[in-house]
Design a protein around this motif. Structure first.
Motif, mmCIF file in Angstrom:
data_model
loop_
_atom_site.group_PDB
_atom_site.id
_atom_site.type_symbol
_atom_site.label_atom_id
_atom_site.label_comp_id
_atom_site.label_asym_id
_atom_site.label_seq_id
_atom_site.Cartn_x
_atom_site.Cartn_y
_atom_site.Cartn_z
ATOM 1 N N ASP A 1 0.818 -1.212 0.000
ATOM 2 C CA ASP A 1 0.000 0.000 0.000
ATOM 3 C C ASP A 1 0.853 1.263 0.000
ATOM 4 O OD1 ASP A 1 -2.392 -1.379 -0.096
ATOM 5 O OD2 ASP A 1 -2.550 -1.513 2.085
ATOM 6 N N THR A 2 2.046 1.180 0.573
ATOM 7 C CA THR A 2 2.978 2.314 0.558
ATOM 8 C C THR A 2 4.210 1.911 -0.239
ATOM 9 O OG1 THR A 2 3.975 1.573 2.633
ATOM 10 C CG2 THR A 2 2.178 3.175 2.774
ATOM 11 N N PRO A 3 4.885 2.856 -0.879
ATOM 12 C CA PRO A 3 6.060 2.511 -1.692
ATOM 13 C C PRO A 3 7.126 1.793 -0.869
ATOM 14 C CG PRO A 3 5.362 4.761 -2.118
ATOM 15 C CD PRO A 3 4.576 4.297 -0.928
ATOM 16 N N THR A 4 7.709 0.765 -1.451
ATOM 17 C CA THR A 4 8.778 0.023 -0.801
ATOM 18 C C THR A 4 9.895 -0.230 -1.804
ATOM 19 O OG1 THR A 4 9.348 -1.991 0.423
ATOM 20 C CG2 THR A 4 7.741 -2.218 -1.313
ATOM 21 N N LEU A 5 11.128 -0.107 -1.347
ATOM 22 C CA LEU A 5 12.291 -0.376 -2.189
ATOM 23 C C LEU A 5 13.435 -0.821 -1.299
ATOM 24 C CD1 LEU A 5 13.879 -0.355 -4.854
ATOM 25 C CD2 LEU A 5 14.387 2.080 -4.436
ATOM 26 N N SER A 6 14.007 -1.979 -1.611
ATOM 27 C CA SER A 6 15.173 -2.463 -0.885
ATOM 28 C C SER A 6 16.131 -3.124 -1.862
ATOM 29 C CB SER A 6 14.764 -3.459 0.205
ATOM 30 O OG SER A 6 14.242 -4.647 -0.362
ATOM 31 N N VAL A 7 17.418 -3.042 -1.532
ATOM 32 C CA VAL A 7 18.450 -3.737 -2.301
ATOM 33 C C VAL A 7 19.344 -4.455 -1.305
ATOM 34 C CG1 VAL A 7 18.419 -2.115 -4.228
ATOM 35 C CG2 VAL A 7 19.963 -1.706 -2.314
ATOM 36 N N ASP A 8 19.848 -5.614 -1.691
ATOM 37 C CA ASP A 8 20.793 -6.305 -0.823
ATOM 38 C C ASP A 8 21.799 -7.073 -1.653
ATOM 39 O OD1 ASP A 8 20.056 -9.401 -0.790
ATOM 40 O OD2 ASP A 8 18.148 -8.328 -0.706
ATOM 41 N N VAL A 9 22.964 -7.284 -1.069
ATOM 42 C CA VAL A 9 23.999 -8.116 -1.671
ATOM 43 C C VAL A 9 24.398 -9.166 -0.646
ATOM 44 C CG1 VAL A 9 24.869 -6.329 -3.210
ATOM 45 C CG2 VAL A 9 25.861 -6.580 -0.934
ATOM 46 N N GLY A 10 24.764 -10.335 -1.147
ATOM 47 C CA GLY A 10 25.118 -11.423 -0.256
ATOM 48 C C GLY A 10 26.343 -12.167 -0.717
ATOM 49 N N VAL B 1 16.922 -7.058 -5.689
ATOM 50 C CA VAL B 1 16.165 -5.808 -5.635
ATOM 51 C C VAL B 1 14.692 -6.152 -5.442
ATOM 52 C CG1 VAL B 1 15.484 -3.727 -6.865
ATOM 53 C CG2 VAL B 1 17.807 -4.607 -7.118
ATOM 54 N N ASP B 2 14.034 -5.456 -4.516
ATOM 55 C CA ASP B 2 12.616 -5.668 -4.226
ATOM 56 C C ASP B 2 11.938 -4.300 -4.208
ATOM 57 O OD1 ASP B 2 10.112 -6.341 -3.312
ATOM 58 O OD2 ASP B 2 10.782 -7.245 -1.436
ATOM 59 N N ALA B 3 10.966 -4.100 -5.103
ATOM 60 C CA ALA B 3 10.279 -2.808 -5.197
ATOM 61 C C ALA B 3 8.783 -3.041 -5.336
ATOM 62 C CB ALA B 3 10.789 -2.006 -6.396
ATOM 63 N N GLY B 4 7.985 -2.179 -4.676
ATOM 64 C CA GLY B 4 6.543 -2.321 -4.770
ATOM 65 C C GLY B 4 5.831 -1.038 -4.403
ATOM 66 N N GLY B 5 4.553 -0.988 -4.729
ATOM 67 C CA GLY B 5 3.750 0.186 -4.412
ATOM 68 C C GLY B 5 2.481 0.225 -5.232
ATOM 69 N N ARG B 6 1.810 1.384 -5.222
ATOM 70 C CA ARG B 6 0.575 1.570 -5.959
ATOM 71 C C ARG B 6 0.629 2.895 -6.705
ATOM 72 N NH1 ARG B 6 -2.389 -2.564 -4.623
ATOM 73 N NH2 ARG B 6 -3.939 -1.864 -6.141
ATOM 74 N N PHE B 7 -0.194 2.994 -7.767
ATOM 75 C CA PHE B 7 -0.227 4.210 -8.553
ATOM 76 C C PHE B 7 -1.597 4.328 -9.217
ATOM 77 C CE2 PHE B 7 1.213 0.816 -11.268
ATOM 78 C CZ PHE B 7 0.603 1.042 -12.491
ATOM 79 N N GLY C 1 -1.470 -1.713 -8.608
ATOM 80 C CA GLY C 1 -0.365 -2.068 -7.733
ATOM 81 C C GLY C 1 0.661 -2.925 -8.452
ATOM 82 N N TYR C 2 1.905 -2.893 -7.956
ATOM 83 C CA TYR C 2 2.977 -3.699 -8.548
ATOM 84 C C TYR C 2 3.928 -4.172 -7.459
ATOM 85 C CZ TYR C 2 6.096 0.269 -7.819
ATOM 86 O OH TYR C 2 6.832 1.275 -7.237
ATOM 87 N N ARG C 3 4.612 -5.274 -7.724
ATOM 88 C CA ARG C 3 5.685 -5.781 -6.866
ATOM 89 C C ARG C 3 6.698 -6.469 -7.780
ATOM 90 N NH1 ARG C 3 5.704 -7.001 -1.333
ATOM 91 N NH2 ARG C 3 7.892 -7.104 -0.643
ATOM 92 N N LEU C 4 7.909 -5.969 -7.765
ATOM 93 C CA LEU C 4 8.968 -6.459 -8.650
ATOM 94 C C LEU C 4 10.122 -6.987 -7.817
ATOM 95 C CD1 LEU C 4 10.357 -6.696 -11.484
ATOM 96 C CD2 LEU C 4 11.211 -4.369 -11.088
#
Length: 744
Positions: free
Chosen positions: A194-203, A214-220, A227-230
């Motif tokens: 419901d709210t924009p989200t963006l995270s990146v991580d390396v392992g 990379v994890d990104a999501g939100g609504r427009f 809504g989308y989630r990538l």
């Protein structure tokens, strides 16, 4: 898909540099003084008012004050309901715990769950293999993506793309259709936020595997209608046993709120997972040309041992899954859901099998060329659920239909290796009529193969499964309810030779009922008794048997279960006493695998969690299981079932610190008892224990938060065998994993 000798993919160090620089800068934030406070809110107390659909699972949460978190149990034909409303043993693991444990495989995910045992390790060719209650999950029907089937053999689904992974233990014929009575694993995709989200991580994982995510999501759109989630993942490097790994994942979930009552959703997932080197299995045959001599097994070897003999061996998989659906709220109490899914999987391999000969560790090495290239699955589901009342009886009704069909193609293999291709591509390399030999404790073989495999495919099988189902959960007062369910099948399976001639056909129209009685003396506690019947696809005989490739008729099973669940403020406890009667399958004296007789699994499993202190939570679980052949050939009648541990146990803890509020540590001890690898009970694998520890630390950085994680699996570098039917897998060694994540 890359070929042997080619580059493993379009990865470029230059392209990855900005991400590494950003996260290295984030790492520097450790040296910055901070007073980061927990953002986790207090846990909501459990509510179970009639008519609600609360969600609750036995999942540890990172928040200090919460011992459980509400997680929807997707019960197939039961629809979504709380764990306490589900008369079966269930466990849900959410993305928080997946990330905290740095889990890459399903075995790691459920390592602390009673009655669950991995039969492969993280970077082996069989990481997907899982036993539940002593029964291996069905590769074709035992795994679901958002409730739709996915054929799991040879593939490890990317956990980075899923919000929750749920395991429903036991026979699930009514709930999901045909499948192993061991249980069902359902992967639930990450949804738009419901709210924009963006995270990146390396392992980083030993020995030299690096990953990026990379994890990104939100609504427009107007009123946030769309809504989308990538999610996107890259992983590449060399594992602890010398196997080179490359993995690429992309997933996208979309939804659209067409109107307040109607929502559309669509999802696509693609993964390419390529391995160079690696051993499929270590075969320990009871009979035949490659029979094992003696009863004692070799001592376990280090998981770091590189057993690859052919530099040209590889095991590559490509899989994608796409689905779409509509959810229509007809009114306040009735909902109609319609969905369709298509999945595709291709395996392209030249893989090695060690045929163990004796306790000294001598073996013959066989190379298998291009086995089982493709499988396609189509699934359509329609479900109507709602509530109504007749007099003083409440009804929670779920009804619908399921249509699914799949086709499986094989490659003919290299005809120069084996002129009899009626076995369906089960070809092995026999240079000069013999196999290369080696020893587990000696140096790895250095072999070369210059053969070929023409890409000539043929259809080996088609399966159709249509079903209708109906369930009614009748509520009597505030404490009692009765579940009545029924699923009717129309099942047909056809198998073919290379020539196209039909090899066999099976057609069944069974009915699988479910009956369960639930008693809830209080809102957070449930007692239940349930009866379930199930039908599973018999599959085809494996390559280690004389009748390799032969199809097996569907197998019937029955399950009886008594259970208890309670989720309190400071503790949670669940227990189940069960019996499963299942059709038996085993190898006879001629190493021919047959389906005959009955196997009985009697067991009790217990899982519990207790918050000893506000900053310390302890968990423990255990399973006592007796599995034996009730009806079978005289040589094995009364014997224990192979690859089943009589005793399993686990102990875990999670600790936070008032003086360092951003630091959390966790640890686990998992025990698996001794078990036989053959139906004759002549060869036994010793018990083993594995200890794992990990930690996470969170600090603010800029407008976001950076999380540092470390995980050390198999702390004491235990050497152990994982037991399968007439086969062994080398246990994973001590392995260090590191991860840095930034949430914007």
């Amino acid at each position: 898909m890359y070929r042997q000798g080619e580059s493993c993919g379009p990865q470029s160090a230059a392209r990855l540099t900005p991400l590494y620089v950003a996260l290295l800068a984030a790492w520097a934030g450790l040296s910055m003084p901070s007073a980061y406070a927990q953002t986790d809110g207090d846990a909501e107390e459990y509510e179970n008012e009639q008519g609600d659909t609360p969600v609750l699972g036995r999942v540890l949460v990172t928040g200090e004050k919460a011992i459980v978190k509400k997680v929807p149990v997707r019960g197939g034909a039961l629809g979504p309901r709380s764990d306490l409303q589900t008369p079966f043993s269930t466990v849900s693991v959410n993305s928080e715990k997946i990330e905290e444990r740095q889990a890459k495989t399903i075995g790691k995910l459920f390592e602390g769950e009673a009655g669950v045992e991995a039969k492969g390790n993280t970077y082996s060719i069989q990481p997907f293999s899982l036993n539940v209650r002593g029964l291996r999950l069905d590769f074709t029907n035992g795994y679901k993506i958002d409730g739709h089937p996915f054929q799991m053999y040879g593939v490890e689904l990317p956990l980075e793309a899923f919000e929750t992974v749920q395991l429903l233990k036991g026979a699930t014929g009514f709930l999901y259709g045909i499948g192993s009575p061991g249980g069902i694993v359902n992967y639930i995709s990450k949804k738009p936020t419901d709210t924009p989200t963006l995270s990146v991580d390396v392992g980083y994982t030993q020995d030299s595997i690096f990953s990026q995510h990379v994890d990104a999501g939100g609504r427009f759109g107007d009123e946030d209608r769309f809504g989308y989630r990538l999610n996107a993942v890259q992983e590449r490097g060399e594992s602890y046993n010398g196997t080179h790994v490359e993995r690429h994942v992309e997933s996208l979930y979309l939804d659209a709120r067409i109107n307040p009552a109607l929502t559309w959703r669509g999802n696509v997932l693609f993964q390419e997972r390529n391995l160079e080197g690696g051993i499929t299995a270590i075969s320990v045959a009871d009979a035949g040309a490659r029979a094992y001599s003696g009863t004692k097994l070799p001592d376990a070897i280090s998981g770091r041992k590189d057993l690859t003999g052919y530099d040209s061996s590889y095991y590559n998989s490509r899989a994608w899954a796409a689905s779409t659906g509509l959810e229509w709220s007809l009114n306040d109490t009735w909902t109609l859901d319609a969905s369709y899914s298509h999945t595709y999987k291709r395996i392209n391999s030249r893989d090695e099998t060690l045929h163990l000969r004796n306790a000294a560790g001598d073996y013959d090495l066989a190379l298998r060329q291009f086995y089982q290239p493709t499988l396609q699955y189509d699934s359509t589901q329609l479900r109507l659920d709602g509530e109504f009342q007749t007099g003083w009886i409440r009804h929670q009704v779920v009804t619908g239909l399921g249509l699914q069909w799949h086709t499986r193609d094989l490659n003919q293999g290299d005809p120069s290796l084996n002129p009899d291709t009626s076995t369906g591509g089960q070809n092995h390399v026999y240079p000069n009529g013999t196999l290369p030999t080696g020893n587990l404790n000696g140096s790895s073989l250095d072999l070369a193969y210059n053969g070929y495999s023409p890409r000539k495919f043929f259809e080996i099988s088609t399966t159709r499964e249509n079903s209708v189902f109906f369930s009614d959960t009748l509520g009597f007062g505030d404490h009692w309810s009765l579940l009545l369910g029924l699923r009717k099948f129309d099942y047909r399976n056809e198998n073919y030779y290379v020539s196209g001639r039909r090899r066999s056909v099976y057609e069944e129209q069974p009915t699988t009922p479910t009956v369960a009685l639930l008693y809830s003396p209080r809102a957070d506690t449930t007692f239940y008794a349930s009866y379930v019947e199930a039908l599973e696809d018999g599959g085809s005989v494996g390559t280690t048997y004389a009748n390799s490739g032969e199809s097996i008729a569907p197998i019937e099973s029955k399950q009886y279960e008594l259970g208890f669940k309670s989720n309190r403020e400071d503790w949670a406890l669940s227990a189940a006493l069960f019996r499963i009667d299942r059709g038996a399958g085993y190898a006879n004296a001629s190493n021919v695998y047959i389906s005959d007789g009955t196997v009985r699994y009697d067991g009790i499993e217990i899982n519990g969690q207790y918050r000893v202190l506000p900053t310390l939570t302890v968990s423990a679980g255990g399973t006592l299981l007796r599995a034996k052949y009730l009806e079978a050939a005289e040589a094995i009648k009364g014997n224990k079932v192979e690859a089943v541990a009589r005793v399993q146990g686990n102990l875990g803890l999670e600790k936070s610190f008032e003086s360092i509020p951003n630091l959390r540590v966790h640890g686990s001890l998992n025990h698996s008892g001794k078990q036989y690898i053959n139906a004759l009970n002549s060869r036994e694998v010793p018990a083993y224990e594995v200890v794992s520890v990990g930690a996470s630390y969170r600090v603010p950085l800029g407008q976001g938060q950076v999380t540092y994680r470390a995980e050390l699996d198999n702390l004491f570098d235990e050497e152990y065998w994982l037991a399968s039917s007439n086969a062994l897998v080398v246990g994973a060694p001590r392995t260090l994993s590191l991860n840095v994540r930034y949430d914007f």
